[in-house]
Design an enzyme around this catalytic site. Structure first.
Site, PDB file in Angstrom:
ATOM      1  N   ARG A  16       6.795   3.860   8.142  1.00  0.00           N
ATOM      2  CA  ARG A  16       8.062   3.700   7.416  1.00  0.00           C
ATOM      3  C   ARG A  16       9.183   4.200   8.329  1.00  0.00           C
ATOM      4  O   ARG A  16       9.001   5.176   9.068  1.00  0.00           O
ATOM      5  CB  ARG A  16       8.066   4.514   6.111  1.00  0.00           C
ATOM      6  CG  ARG A  16       7.252   3.903   4.976  1.00  0.00           C
ATOM      7  CD  ARG A  16       7.872   2.620   4.430  1.00  0.00           C
ATOM      8  NE  ARG A  16       7.138   2.084   3.298  1.00  0.00           N
ATOM      9  CZ  ARG A  16       6.204   1.133   3.368  1.00  0.00           C
ATOM     10  NH1 ARG A  16       5.879   0.599   4.536  1.00  0.00           N
ATOM     11  NH2 ARG A  16       5.608   0.695   2.281  1.00  0.00           N
ATOM     12  N   VAL A  53       0.847  -1.193   0.000  1.00  0.00           N
ATOM     13  CA  VAL A  53       0.000   0.000   0.000  1.00  0.00           C
ATOM     14  C   VAL A  53       0.888   1.250   0.000  1.00  0.00           C
ATOM     15  O   VAL A  53       0.528   2.274  -0.574  1.00  0.00           O
ATOM     16  CB  VAL A  53      -0.998  -0.017   1.185  1.00  0.00           C
ATOM     17  CG1 VAL A  53      -0.302   0.098   2.535  1.00  0.00           C
ATOM     18  CG2 VAL A  53      -2.007   1.109   1.055  1.00  0.00           C
ATOM     19  N   HIS A  82       9.806  -5.682   9.645  1.00  0.00           N
ATOM     20  CA  HIS A  82       8.800  -5.236   8.673  1.00  0.00           C
ATOM     21  C   HIS A  82       7.819  -6.365   8.312  1.00  0.00           C
ATOM     22  O   HIS A  82       7.753  -6.806   7.158  1.00  0.00           O
ATOM     23  CB  HIS A  82       9.481  -4.680   7.407  1.00  0.00           C
ATOM     24  CG  HIS A  82       8.589  -3.763   6.617  1.00  0.00           C
ATOM     25  ND1 HIS A  82       9.076  -2.716   5.874  1.00  0.00           N
ATOM     26  CD2 HIS A  82       7.236  -3.725   6.446  1.00  0.00           C
ATOM     27  CE1 HIS A  82       8.082  -2.084   5.267  1.00  0.00           C
ATOM     28  NE2 HIS A  82       6.939  -2.685   5.615  1.00  0.00           N
ATOM     29  N   ARG A 129      -3.313  15.685   8.340  1.00  0.00           N
ATOM     30  CA  ARG A 129      -3.549  16.921   7.587  1.00  0.00           C
ATOM     31  C   ARG A 129      -4.987  17.404   7.746  1.00  0.00           C
ATOM     32  O   ARG A 129      -5.249  18.594   7.757  1.00  0.00           O
ATOM     33  CB  ARG A 129      -3.214  16.707   6.114  1.00  0.00           C
ATOM     34  CG  ARG A 129      -1.707  16.614   5.887  1.00  0.00           C
ATOM     35  CD  ARG A 129      -1.376  16.283   4.468  1.00  0.00           C
ATOM     36  NE  ARG A 129      -1.854  14.943   4.092  1.00  0.00           N
ATOM     37  CZ  ARG A 129      -1.461  14.299   3.015  1.00  0.00           C
ATOM     38  NH1 ARG A 129      -0.614  14.869   2.189  1.00  0.00           N
ATOM     39  NH2 ARG A 129      -1.921  13.092   2.748  1.00  0.00           N
ATOM     40  N   GLU A 137      16.610  -1.140   5.958  1.00  0.00           N
ATOM     41  CA  GLU A 137      16.048  -2.477   6.184  1.00  0.00           C
ATOM     42  C   GLU A 137      16.807  -3.445   5.298  1.00  0.00           C
ATOM     43  O   GLU A 137      16.893  -3.197   4.098  1.00  0.00           O
ATOM     44  CB  GLU A 137      14.560  -2.492   5.840  1.00  0.00           C
ATOM     45  CG  GLU A 137      13.744  -1.651   6.816  1.00  0.00           C
ATOM     46  CD  GLU A 137      12.238  -1.687   6.574  1.00  0.00           C
ATOM     47  OE1 GLU A 137      11.806  -2.409   5.658  1.00  0.00           O
ATOM     48  OE2 GLU A 137      11.516  -1.014   7.304  1.00  0.00           O
ATOM     49  N   SER A 193       1.570   7.873   6.117  1.00  0.00           N
ATOM     50  CA  SER A 193       2.421   7.517   4.975  1.00  0.00           C
ATOM     51  C   SER A 193       3.711   8.343   5.046  1.00  0.00           C
ATOM     52  O   SER A 193       3.750   9.398   5.680  1.00  0.00           O
ATOM     53  CB  SER A 193       1.669   7.776   3.675  1.00  0.00           C
ATOM     54  OG  SER A 193       0.795   8.868   3.830  1.00  0.00           O
ATOM     55  N   GLY A 238       4.391  -6.260   9.204  1.00  0.00           N
ATOM     56  CA  GLY A 238       3.021  -5.796   9.441  1.00  0.00           C
ATOM     57  C   GLY A 238       1.965  -6.597   8.693  1.00  0.00           C
ATOM     58  O   GLY A 238       0.953  -6.998   9.262  1.00  0.00           O
ATOM     59  N   ASP A 283       8.437  -1.613  13.673  1.00  0.00           N
ATOM     60  CA  ASP A 283       8.345  -2.686  12.664  1.00  0.00           C
ATOM     61  C   ASP A 283       9.089  -2.272  11.397  1.00  0.00           C
ATOM     62  O   ASP A 283       9.269  -3.079  10.489  1.00  0.00           O
ATOM     63  CB  ASP A 283       6.871  -2.964  12.331  1.00  0.00           C
ATOM     64  CG  ASP A 283       6.702  -4.109  11.336  1.00  0.00           C
ATOM     65  OD1 ASP A 283       7.389  -5.147  11.515  1.00  0.00           O
ATOM     66  OD2 ASP A 283       5.920  -3.969  10.377  1.00  0.00           O
TER      67      ASP A 283
END
Ligand code: NDP
Ligand code: DGY
Length: 329
Positions: A246, A85, A294, A187, A275, A218, A296, A270
């Site tokens: 991230r 995503v 990572h 936002r 990475e 994001s 998730g 995570d």
């Protein structure tokens, strides 16, 4: 002609079924498929070679799709479908300039990622990895009143940064633990926040008033490095920081300082930069930092559905028809 990943090494039957679907559907539409046939990321040189002349690309979040890759592909390239995503690995401006469509995998991984975030939060706040280690290394001498005490959710204030699909699913899962206040920042205020009694607050308020901070926004130029020295200095010394968005949203040196000096209680990550995180990284020396690789969205069924969706997006883009999940560029 398409270039795509293929996880032949995955042992799951469901994953194999998704792979079959990829193969059968691509055959139906008469695609010539070049696959990187491994669960490991495709080396850059192989990607640059394999994509030459391709009309479509199915990629992973570990593949940086920038101007160099687009140039290597050439003018045939019509669609990029990512098995994620998050799309911060795609040079959106360059892609848009070339009129290339982008498919991604929202929604289908929301539950798995929210579940993992809750697991990481509880593991970090209640010090599960430390406890498991003490059982194994003989550190468990007796029941002791203050040994391995942590922090509980009941009566707490939780702050979610980015109440999007995953942020909302995290909030819905945390509220039944007896959370008293749910703050969120982003936002724009979200009408759906009412479902979890969410209060839209400025970031500074969220940071200073929360007992648990969960980052689920994001990665954008605006959020890059957002969790820095100033951010951590405003947190309560008893607060727990969780990031499943991230790695680049966090300044890891500043996080290390905050954790090692006791400025904040603990962190669960995570996602990291880079990475994988090198095994000698300073964050890994800390007992109050729990780092996961990572994972998730890593359930067999979620990865299967993500794969199928990524293929549908790719095929839609190749055929010039609707894509089930097309990113608005
Ligand atoms: P959404 O687009 O639904 O949510 C993203 C949220 O980020 C939105 O609510 C948006 O708020 C918010 N946001 C954007 N800019 C800011 C900002 N400056 N400050 C605060 N919030 C901001 O995406 P998803 O929930 O589906 O996914 C979120 C991210 O989670 C992905 O981009 C990906 O990086 C990460 N992810 C990680 C996984 C893992 O394995 N750890 C698995 C899946 C996703 P607004 O609408 O107000 O702009
Ligand atoms: C994503 O989809 O962006 C995740 O990081 C992996 O599923």
């Amino acid at each position: 002609h398409v270039f795509c990943f293929c996880c032949a090494a995955a042992e799951s039957n469901k994953y194999e079924a998704a792979k079959e679907e990829i193969l059968s559907q691509t055959v139906c539409t008469r695609c010539e498929v070049s696959q990187w046939d491994s669960d490991e990321p495709v080396p850059r040189a192989d990607l640059l070679k394999g994509i030459q002349g391709a009309h479509g690309l199915l990629c992973l979040l570990s593949d940086k799709i920038d101007a160099e890759v687009l140039e290597a592909a050439g003018p045939n390239l019509k669609v990029i479908s990512t098995l994620s995503v998050g799309f911060d690995h795609l040079a959106i401006d360059e892609i848009k300039k070339r009129g290339i469509r982008v498919g991604y995998t929202p929604d289908v991984l929301t539950d798995a990622t929210a579940e993992l975030t809750v697991a990481l939060l509880l593991a970090t706040a209640r010090r599960l990895p430390e406890g498991v280690e003490e059982v194994k290394n003989g550190g468990w001498s007796s029941w002791k009143p203050l040994w391995l005490c942590g922090y509980g959710l009941s009566g707490s204030t939780v702050g979610v940064i980015g109440l999007g699909r995953i942020g909302m699913a995290i909030a819905q899962r945390l509220m039944p633990f007896g959370v008293k206040r749910l703050l969120y920042s982003g936002r724009t205020a979200k009408p759906h926040a009412a479902e979890v009694n969410g209060e839209f607050v400025p970031l500074d308020t969220l940071v200073s008033e929360s007992d648990f901070i969960v980052v689920s926004c994001s990665l954008t130029p605006e959020t890059q490095g957002m969790c820095d020295k100033s951010f951590f200095s405003k947190m309560k010394p008893t607060a727990v920081f969780i990031n499943t968005s991230r790695g680049a949203v966090v300044n890891q040196e500043h996080l290390y300082e905050a954790l090692s000096s006791g400025q904040i209680a603990a962190a669960g990550l995570d996602v990291t930069t880079p990475e994988p995180l090198p095994t000698n990284h300073q964050l890994l020396t800390l007992k109050n930092c729990v780092v996961l690789p990572h994972i998730g969205s890593a359930t067999y069924s979620t990865r299967g559905v993500m794969s199928a969706l990524a293929v549908q997006n790719l095929l839609g883009g190749l055929q010039g028809t609707d894509m089930p999940s097309e990113l608005t560029l």
